[in-house]
Write a protein that holds these residues in place. Structure first.
Motif, PDB file in Angstrom:
ATOM      1  N   ALA A 189      46.333  66.020  20.874  1.00 38.88           N
ATOM      2  CA  ALA A 189      46.964  67.276  21.270  1.00 38.88           C
ATOM      3  C   ALA A 189      47.273  68.146  20.062  1.00 38.88           C
ATOM      4  O   ALA A 189      47.089  69.376  20.098  1.00 38.88           O
ATOM      5  CB  ALA A 189      48.251  66.985  22.049  1.00 38.88           C
ATOM      6  N   ALA A 190      47.709  67.536  18.975  1.00 40.94           N
ATOM      7  CA  ALA A 190      48.010  68.293  17.756  1.00 40.94           C
ATOM      8  C   ALA A 190      46.740  68.908  17.170  1.00 40.94           C
ATOM      9  O   ALA A 190      46.751  70.051  16.681  1.00 40.94           O
ATOM     10  CB  ALA A 190      48.679  67.374  16.732  1.00 40.94           C
ATOM     11  N   GLN A 191      45.628  68.146  17.206  1.00 40.12           N
ATOM     12  CA  GLN A 191      44.362  68.670  16.671  1.00 40.12           C
ATOM     13  C   GLN A 191      43.852  69.841  17.514  1.00 40.12           C
ATOM     14  O   GLN A 191      43.347  70.843  16.972  1.00 40.12           O
ATOM     15  CB  GLN A 191      43.325  67.547  16.635  1.00 40.12           C
ATOM     16  N   LYS A 192      43.993  69.707  18.843  1.00 45.59           N
ATOM     17  CA  LYS A 192      43.560  70.817  19.711  1.00 45.59           C
ATOM     18  C   LYS A 192      44.390  72.073  19.436  1.00 45.59           C
ATOM     19  O   LYS A 192      43.863  73.188  19.393  1.00 45.59           O
ATOM     20  CB  LYS A 192      43.702  70.410  21.187  1.00 45.59           C
ATOM     21  N   PHE A 193      45.693  71.866  19.229  1.00 42.98           N
ATOM     22  CA  PHE A 193      46.578  72.994  18.965  1.00 42.98           C
ATOM     23  C   PHE A 193      46.210  73.660  17.639  1.00 42.98           C
ATOM     24  O   PHE A 193      46.117  74.891  17.540  1.00 42.98           O
ATOM     25  CB  PHE A 193      48.023  72.488  18.948  1.00 42.98           C
ATOM     26  N   ALA A 194      45.976  72.839  16.614  1.00 43.25           N
ATOM     27  CA  ALA A 194      45.623  73.384  15.294  1.00 43.25           C
ATOM     28  C   ALA A 194      44.289  74.108  15.344  1.00 43.25           C
ATOM     29  O   ALA A 194      44.111  75.189  14.731  1.00 43.25           O
ATOM     30  CB  ALA A 194      45.593  72.249  14.267  1.00 43.25           C
ATOM     31  N   ALA A 195      43.321  73.512  16.078  1.00 46.27           N
ATOM     32  CA  ALA A 195      42.004  74.146  16.174  1.00 46.27           C
ATOM     33  C   ALA A 195      42.098  75.489  16.894  1.00 46.27           C
ATOM     34  O   ALA A 195      41.427  76.473  16.506  1.00 46.27           O
ATOM     35  CB  ALA A 195      41.043  73.213  16.906  1.00 46.27           C
ATOM     36  N   TYR A 196      42.927  75.568  17.932  1.00 51.57           N
ATOM     37  CA  TYR A 196      43.085  76.817  18.663  1.00 51.57           C
ATOM     38  C   TYR A 196      43.726  77.876  17.781  1.00 51.57           C
ATOM     39  O   TYR A 196      43.335  79.062  17.803  1.00 51.57           O
ATOM     40  CB  TYR A 196      43.935  76.575  19.918  1.00 51.57           C
ATOM     41  N   GLN A 197      44.741  77.462  16.992  1.00 53.99           N
ATOM     42  CA  GLN A 197      45.373  78.404  16.074  1.00 53.99           C
ATOM     43  C   GLN A 197      44.355  78.998  15.103  1.00 53.99           C
ATOM     44  O   GLN A 197      44.331  80.210  14.852  1.00 53.99           O
ATOM     45  CB  GLN A 197      46.474  77.693  15.282  1.00 53.99           C
ATOM     46  N   LYS A 198      43.516  78.110  14.561  1.00 51.83           N
ATOM     47  CA  LYS A 198      42.545  78.551  13.558  1.00 51.83           C
ATOM     48  C   LYS A 198      41.480  79.451  14.165  1.00 51.83           C
ATOM     49  O   LYS A 198      41.084  80.474  13.588  1.00 51.83           O
ATOM     50  CB  LYS A 198      41.900  77.323  12.920  1.00 51.83           C
ATOM     51  N   GLU A 199      41.012  79.090  15.375  1.00 49.21           N
ATOM     52  CA  GLU A 199      39.930  79.835  16.009  1.00 49.21           C
ATOM     53  C   GLU A 199      40.381  81.233  16.445  1.00 49.21           C
ATOM     54  O   GLU A 199      39.676  82.226  16.240  1.00 49.21           O
ATOM     55  CB  GLU A 199      39.405  79.053  17.216  1.00 49.21           C
ATOM     56  N   HIS A 200      41.607  81.299  17.047  1.00 44.48           N
ATOM     57  CA  HIS A 200      42.066  82.573  17.595  1.00 44.48           C
ATOM     58  C   HIS A 200      43.036  83.314  16.683  1.00 44.48           C
ATOM     59  O   HIS A 200      43.489  84.408  17.028  1.00 44.48           O
ATOM     60  CB  HIS A 200      42.747  82.321  18.957  1.00 44.48           C
ATOM     61  N   LYS A 201      43.320  82.679  15.541  1.00 44.39           N
ATOM     62  CA  LYS A 201      44.204  83.305  14.550  1.00 44.39           C
ATOM     63  C   LYS A 201      45.540  83.726  15.181  1.00 44.39           C
ATOM     64  O   LYS A 201      46.044  84.824  14.950  1.00 44.39           O
ATOM     65  CB  LYS A 201      43.517  84.499  13.891  1.00 44.39           C
ATOM     66  N   ILE A 202      46.075  82.834  16.003  1.00 45.82           N
ATOM     67  CA  ILE A 202      47.384  83.067  16.615  1.00 45.82           C
ATOM     68  C   ILE A 202      48.347  82.055  16.014  1.00 45.82           C
ATOM     69  O   ILE A 202      48.210  80.844  16.210  1.00 45.82           O
ATOM     70  CB  ILE A 202      47.337  82.894  18.149  1.00 45.82           C
ATOM     71  N   TYR A 203      49.331  82.534  15.277  1.00 41.59           N
ATOM     72  CA  TYR A 203      50.278  81.621  14.612  1.00 41.59           C
ATOM     73  C   TYR A 203      51.733  81.936  14.987  1.00 41.59           C
ATOM     74  O   TYR A 203      52.617  81.125  14.789  1.00 41.59           O
ATOM     75  CB  TYR A 203      50.117  81.694  13.094  1.00 41.59           C
ATOM     76  N   ASP A 204      51.988  83.167  15.537  1.00 44.69           N
ATOM     77  CA  ASP A 204      53.366  83.517  15.904  1.00 44.69           C
ATOM     78  C   ASP A 204      53.325  84.406  17.140  1.00 44.69           C
ATOM     79  O   ASP A 204      53.259  85.637  17.033  1.00 44.69           O
ATOM     80  CB  ASP A 204      54.038  84.254  14.741  1.00 44.69           C
ATOM     81  N   PRO A 205      53.335  83.791  18.345  1.00 41.50           N
ATOM     82  CA  PRO A 205      53.230  84.581  19.584  1.00 41.50           C
ATOM     83  C   PRO A 205      54.338  85.611  19.693  1.00 41.50           C
ATOM     84  O   PRO A 205      55.365  85.521  19.029  1.00 41.50           O
ATOM     85  CB  PRO A 205      53.339  83.517  20.689  1.00 41.50           C
ATOM     86  N   GLU A 206      54.128  86.574  20.580  1.00 36.63           N
ATOM     87  CA  GLU A 206      55.075  87.664  20.750  1.00 36.63           C
ATOM     88  C   GLU A 206      56.454  87.137  21.141  1.00 36.63           C
ATOM     89  O   GLU A 206      56.592  86.127  21.828  1.00 36.63           O
ATOM     90  CB  GLU A 206      54.572  88.614  21.853  1.00 36.63           C
ATOM     91  N   THR A 207      57.448  87.882  20.674  1.00 37.07           N
ATOM     92  CA  THR A 207      58.833  87.476  20.946  1.00 37.07           C
ATOM     93  C   THR A 207      59.097  87.412  22.450  1.00 37.07           C
ATOM     94  O   THR A 207      59.797  86.516  22.943  1.00 37.07           O
ATOM     95  CB  THR A 207      59.802  88.473  20.302  1.00 37.07           C
ATOM     96  N   GLN A 208      58.500  88.344  23.198  1.00 41.59           N
ATOM     97  CA  GLN A 208      58.693  88.347  24.638  1.00 41.59           C
ATOM     98  C   GLN A 208      58.184  87.054  25.253  1.00 41.59           C
ATOM     99  O   GLN A 208      58.846  86.436  26.094  1.00 41.59           O
ATOM    100  CB  GLN A 208      57.961  89.549  25.256  1.00 41.59           C
TER     101      GLN A 208
END
Length: 448
Positions: A189-208
């Motif tokens: 699960a951690a690897q999938k999360f890290a891979a998704y972050q890297k692929e979509h360049k999402i590291y800090d979702p919107e405050t909302q």
């Protein structure tokens, strides 16, 4: 009617005086024989060890401590753990090494069984209304008596330590297997999360999105707790099943989850779990509403445990205490697993309803938060299983210390054997001599 013949004690006394040499010889002879017997009789010495039992919580559960050991060795029918210890101290496992160690002629040891040895050389008793056990051993020498008394306790401690370690090791083994699987799931699960972050360049979702997803945290925490409860309960169930198989118990397995009363209490627990999650979204853990809900949940869980025990007890009256306790643990574990799984399903349903509110957020942010939450849940499951395993290892060490020696085996004084007692035997010989002399005189009286 024929008149009863009376005894002329004066004449009897005269006969004894007339035959005083014979009478005196009988008295002196019996006294001398008793004195010689008291001096040449093989000496017997006694040594006593006093121990105190300390029953831990896990030993009252099936598969550990005295009850499981007694069942494994074929000893049943004792309801008190302390009395079970007394019987275990007379077992072959404890006594046979002592018999082998005795410096006796082989002819004396050839047909000496532990049962005969215990009857002749040991007195093991529980002091009433206490948890103290006194082990008193007889020996031909002071050193032998001390050795037997001490080794009974030592061998018993070794046996109980081995049994407790074996029982706890089974639970640790089941947990270790599940820990390996949980670790792999957490890593994936951690690897999938890290891979998704890297692929979509999402590291800090919107405050909302963060604010809305934070409301789901209480559901996620509750789900992870339910998964840990289910895993832990399954480990306990596997342990109980394994111990029942080892004892080859002929008892039936109780499908406790089919009981209507158990089902009713379980539904109340599930409803209370969902209610508690809703309260934890709004309030802190110290809020009166949260505290009250937790208290009600604890009472429901205790009611479930009591009902399970009652169901098993009513159907297991013919079993020995160890098997009955194992069946209770088996049934409790079944109820725990079923309740945890039902609670997890209900909480997930509530979470899914809440999650529909995220429909208007960008799909990338939603996927990001889903992967993050999944990684956290799986990691929490892994961490909690590791804690459970460590607690079992600590309990294993505690269970190995459930007997404490209060007084070690004493070394008797060589000049003070418990038998023979020359003075007492001489006095008895003197009394027996006089009785025999009176009997001799009475026969002479009858003949005169």
């Amino acid at each position: 009617m024929e008149k009863e013949e009376s005894i002329d004690f004066g004449r009897l006394k005269d006969i004894m005086l007339q035959r005083k040499k014979v009478v005196g010889g009988i008295v002196v002879g019996c006294t001398a024989v008793a004195l010689v017997a008291g001096l040449v009789w093989p000496k017997t010495y006694e040594s006593t060890t006093t121990v105190q039992t300390r029953m831990t919580g896990s030993q009252l559960a099936a598969g550990s401590g005295a009850m499981a050991a007694a069942a494994a060795l074929g000893i049943g029918g004792t309801s008190s753990p302390t009395l079970t210890y007394v019987e275990l101290m007379k077992s072959n496992t404890v006594l046979q090494p002592i018999i082998d160690e005795l410096d006796w002629p082989e002819d004396d040891k050839e047909f000496l069984t532990p049962e005969k040895f215990a009857k002749k050389n040991l007195t093991i008793e529980n002091t009433k209304q206490t948890n103290l056990i006194k082990v008193t051993a007889k020996g031909k020498t002071p050193e032998e008596a001390q050795m037997i008394s001490q080794h009974v306790v030592d061998n018993f401690l070794d046996m109980m330590t081995g049994m407790n370690k074996e029982t706890q090791s089974l639970l640790v083994q089941f947990l270790n297997d599940r820990i390996d699987q949980a670790k792999q799931e957490s890593d994936d699960a951690a690897q999938k999360f890290a891979a998704y972050q890297k692929e979509h360049k999402i590291y800090d979702p919107e405050t909302q999105a963060k604010g809305l997803i934070g409301q789901l945290q209480a559901y996620d925490d509750a789900i992870s707790k339910m998964q840990v409860q289910a895993e832990s309960g399954q480990a306990q169930l596997d342990t109980a099943n394994a111990k029942l198989n080892e004892m080859r118990a002929g008892s039936q397995a109780y499908n406790i989850n089919d009981n209507e009363t158990v089902q009713g209490i379980r539904k109340q627990i599930v409803a209370k779990q969902v209610e508690l999650v809703g309260l934890e979204q709004k309030y802190t853990e110290n809020h009166p509403s949260v505290i009250a809900a937790q208290d009600q949940l604890s009472k429901l869980q205790q009611s479930l445990a009591n009902e399970v025990n009652a169901v098993v007890s009513s159907n297991a009256t013919s079993l020995n205490p160890a098997q009955a306790e194992l069946l209770k643990t088996q049934a409790q574990a079944q109820a725990t697993v079923a309740t945890a799984q039902a609670s997890e399903a209900a909480i997930k349903s509530q979470r899914d309803s809440k999650q529909k509110e995220l429909g208007d957020l960008p799909s990338g942010v939603v996927d990001y938060l889903e992967l993050e939450r999944d990684a956290k849940i799986k990691n929490e499951v892994y961490v909690n299983l590791v804690k459970q395993c460590e607690q079992s290892r600590v309990q294993q060490a505690m269970d190995s210390m459930d007997i404490q020696v209060v007084d070690s085996a004493n070394l008797p004084f060589a000049e003070k054997p418990v038998w023979p007692r020359p003075k007492l035997m001489t006095a008895l010989g003197f009394v027996i001599g006089w009785l025999a002399a009176i009997g001799y005189s009475f026969v002479a009286y009858k003949k005169s």
